[in-house]
Write a protein that holds these residues in place. Structure first.
Motif, PDB file in Angstrom:
ATOM      1  N   THR A 257       0.804  -1.227   0.000  1.00 25.72           N
ATOM      2  CA  THR A 257       0.000   0.000   0.000  1.00 25.72           C
ATOM      3  C   THR A 257       0.835   1.275   0.000  1.00 25.72           C
ATOM      4  OG1 THR A 257      -0.201   0.035   2.423  1.00 25.72           O
ATOM      5  CG2 THR A 257      -1.900  -1.167   1.182  1.00 25.72           C
ATOM      6  N   LYS A 258       2.161   1.153   0.092  1.00 24.09           N
ATOM      7  CA  LYS A 258       3.035   2.316  -0.031  1.00 24.09           C
ATOM      8  C   LYS A 258       3.726   2.360  -1.401  1.00 24.09           C
ATOM      9  CE  LYS A 258       2.237   3.990   4.034  1.00 24.09           C
ATOM     10  NZ  LYS A 258       1.495   5.283   4.190  1.00 24.09           N
ATOM     11  N   THR A 262      -0.398   2.086  -5.799  1.00 21.39           N
ATOM     12  CA  THR A 262      -1.496   1.702  -4.916  1.00 21.39           C
ATOM     13  C   THR A 262      -2.854   2.283  -5.328  1.00 21.39           C
ATOM     14  OG1 THR A 262      -0.073   1.306  -3.016  1.00 21.39           O
ATOM     15  CG2 THR A 262      -2.367   1.837  -2.554  1.00 21.39           C
ATOM     16  N   ILE A 286      -0.300  -3.873   3.989  1.00 21.53           N
ATOM     17  CA  ILE A 286      -0.382  -2.533   4.561  1.00 21.53           C
ATOM     18  C   ILE A 286       1.007  -2.029   4.964  1.00 21.53           C
ATOM     19  CG2 ILE A 286      -1.519  -1.077   6.281  1.00 21.53           C
ATOM     20  CD1 ILE A 286      -3.404  -2.505   4.287  1.00 21.53           C
ATOM     21  N   GLY A 287       1.334  -0.825   4.506  1.00 23.21           N
ATOM     22  CA  GLY A 287       2.587  -0.193   4.889  1.00 23.21           C
ATOM     23  C   GLY A 287       3.813  -0.721   4.171  1.00 23.21           C
ATOM     24  N   ALA A 288       3.628  -1.505   3.100  1.00 28.10           N
ATOM     25  CA  ALA A 288       4.762  -2.070   2.367  1.00 28.10           C
ATOM     26  C   ALA A 288       4.934  -1.364   1.022  1.00 28.10           C
ATOM     27  CB  ALA A 288       4.573  -3.566   2.143  1.00 28.10           C
ATOM     28  N   GLU A 289       6.187  -1.331   0.535  1.00 24.42           N
ATOM     29  CA  GLU A 289       6.470  -0.678  -0.734  1.00 24.42           C
ATOM     30  C   GLU A 289       6.440  -1.678  -1.882  1.00 24.42           C
ATOM     31  OE1 GLU A 289       9.498  -2.704  -1.130  1.00 24.42           O
ATOM     32  OE2 GLU A 289      10.466  -0.914  -1.905  1.00 24.42           O
ATOM     33  N   PRO A 294       8.710  -3.038   4.505  1.00 24.28           N
ATOM     34  CA  PRO A 294       7.915  -2.080   5.283  1.00 24.28           C
ATOM     35  C   PRO A 294       8.442  -0.651   5.143  1.00 24.28           C
ATOM     36  CG  PRO A 294       8.621  -3.965   6.625  1.00 24.28           C
ATOM     37  CD  PRO A 294       9.390  -4.021   5.355  1.00 24.28           C
ATOM     38  N   VAL A 295       7.519   0.302   5.237  1.00 27.70           N
ATOM     39  CA  VAL A 295       7.850   1.718   5.193  1.00 27.70           C
ATOM     40  C   VAL A 295       7.303   2.368   6.463  1.00 27.70           C
ATOM     41  CG1 VAL A 295       7.620   3.878   3.903  1.00 27.70           C
ATOM     42  CG2 VAL A 295       7.692   1.699   2.670  1.00 27.70           C
ATOM     43  N   ASP A 296       8.146   3.129   7.203  1.00 27.32           N
ATOM     44  CA  ASP A 296       7.678   3.740   8.449  1.00 27.32           C
ATOM     45  C   ASP A 296       6.969   5.059   8.164  1.00 27.32           C
ATOM     46  OD1 ASP A 296       9.609   5.731   8.080  1.00 27.32           O
ATOM     47  OD2 ASP A 296      11.009   4.887   9.550  1.00 27.32           O
ATOM     48  N   ALA A 297       6.522   5.715   9.225  1.00 26.32           N
ATOM     49  CA  ALA A 297       5.719   6.928   9.088  1.00 26.32           C
ATOM     50  C   ALA A 297       6.490   8.065   8.437  1.00 26.32           C
ATOM     51  CB  ALA A 297       5.211   7.368  10.462  1.00 26.32           C
TER      52      ALA A 297
END
Length: 321
Positions: A257-258, A262, A286-289, A294-297
């Motif tokens: 979703t990053k 998306t 969710i939150g992955a590129e 994972p991708v943080d805030a």
């Protein structure tokens, strides 16, 4: 068409746990690697063809410690049920030492250029027709299970896989991973709009539109000196949703979703629900590129957390279901 099994010393892929089969296509030799469970190479199982992403990379990259993994995911569980297949890029050697490769493990010729054979054939039309020919050839092998043929593709490979599924009726399942159903140019635009500033001279999204007009005007141009040719960019920018929406076979769409794509995968999802296309299933990480890291805030990618194995396990479970 000439098809042979080759184990020449320079390409002795048995050392790396693969079988090599070679097939003639458009005056070129196509390298096909097959990964099977040890001892079950001749056992009848369905084929799962994985269409990799872009760049002129050799399939087998080696260093002093051995060979890099060819598939981005752990294969052991999939090998219980499938023979895994991957196909080399046109004009690119099968095996290379990483010391001989350039940035992103790309192969260049003696003059430091992308090989002409790759540039000319690095198009959607070529890959789709070649890959279908490979599936037909492999389907005649005694170890190829009948009735089920799975094609999975990631990134650029997702577009190849989607068009293959729309063109070849013997494909029974499609896995569409990390793709953009609205085409490559929209991925470029999305990335540019996200990162451009309002500083003078920094309108990269507008620059992409200028490029797109040039691509359309020169859509048959195969000069790829600066990267992909206009022909390549044009063909991969035709929205894959045109292929996907025609399908009645089971389709799994997976994406982070990053990823830049998306919103377009969400759009595909909304449209398939609206149209009542119950053969589609969607898995959003969710939150992955793009490659499921994972991708943080703050937008920093955590490259130490490798999610590809989980993604492939989700593919396997979907196929079982």
């Amino acid at each position: 068409m000439i098809a042979t099994t080759s184990f020449a010393q320079s390409n002795d892929v048995t050392h790396y746990g693969y079988r090599l089969m070679q097939m003639g296509f458009r005056h070129d030799t196509v390298n096909i690697l097959i990964k099977s469970k040890t001892g079950e190479e001749q056992i009848s199982k369905p084929i799962l063809l994985f269409c990799q992403g872009s760049l002129p990379q050799p399939l087998i990259k080696v260093d002093d410690k051995g060979a890099y993994d060819i598939f981005p995911f752990a294969v052991e569980k999939l090998l219980e049920e499938y023979h895994l297949v991957i196909i080399g890029k046109p004009g690119i050697p099968l095996v290379c030492n990483v010391k001989e490769l350039g940035r992103d493990f790309t192969y260049m010729d003696a003059n430091g250029n992308t090989p002409e054979k790759y540039t000319l054939n690095n198009t959607l039309d070529y890959y789709v027709k070649r890959n279908i020919r490979v599936l037909k050839f492999l389907g005649r092998q005694p170890w190829a299970g009948k009735g089920r043929v799975v094609v999975a593709g990631h990134s650029e490979g997702s577009t190849i896989a989607a068009k293959m599924a729309s063109a070849y009726g013997k494909i029974t399942h499609l896995i569409y991973s990390g793709g953009n159903p609205m085409g490559r140019i929209m991925s470029m635009m999305a990335q540019s709009r996200k990162t451009e500033s309002n500083a003078v001279g920094e309108q990269s999204g507008e620059d992409d539109m200028v490029l797109w007009q040039s691509v359309v005007d020169g859509k048959n141009n195969t000069d790829g000196a600066g990267g992909d040719s206009y022909k390549t960019t044009y063909e991969f920018s035709i929205p894959p949703i045109r292929y996907l929406e025609k399908l009645d076979i089971p389709v799994l769409v997976s994406y982070g979703t990053k990823d830049w794509s998306t919103p377009f995968n969400d759009y595909l999802r909304v449209e398939m629900v609206r149209e009542g296309k119950h053969n589609f299933e969607f898995k959003a990480y969710i939150g992955a590129e793009h490659n499921y890291f994972p991708v943080d805030a703050q937008g920093k990618v955590d490259y130490d957390t490798y999610n590809w194995d989980k993604v492939a396990e989700d593919w396997r479970l979907w196929l079982k279901g």
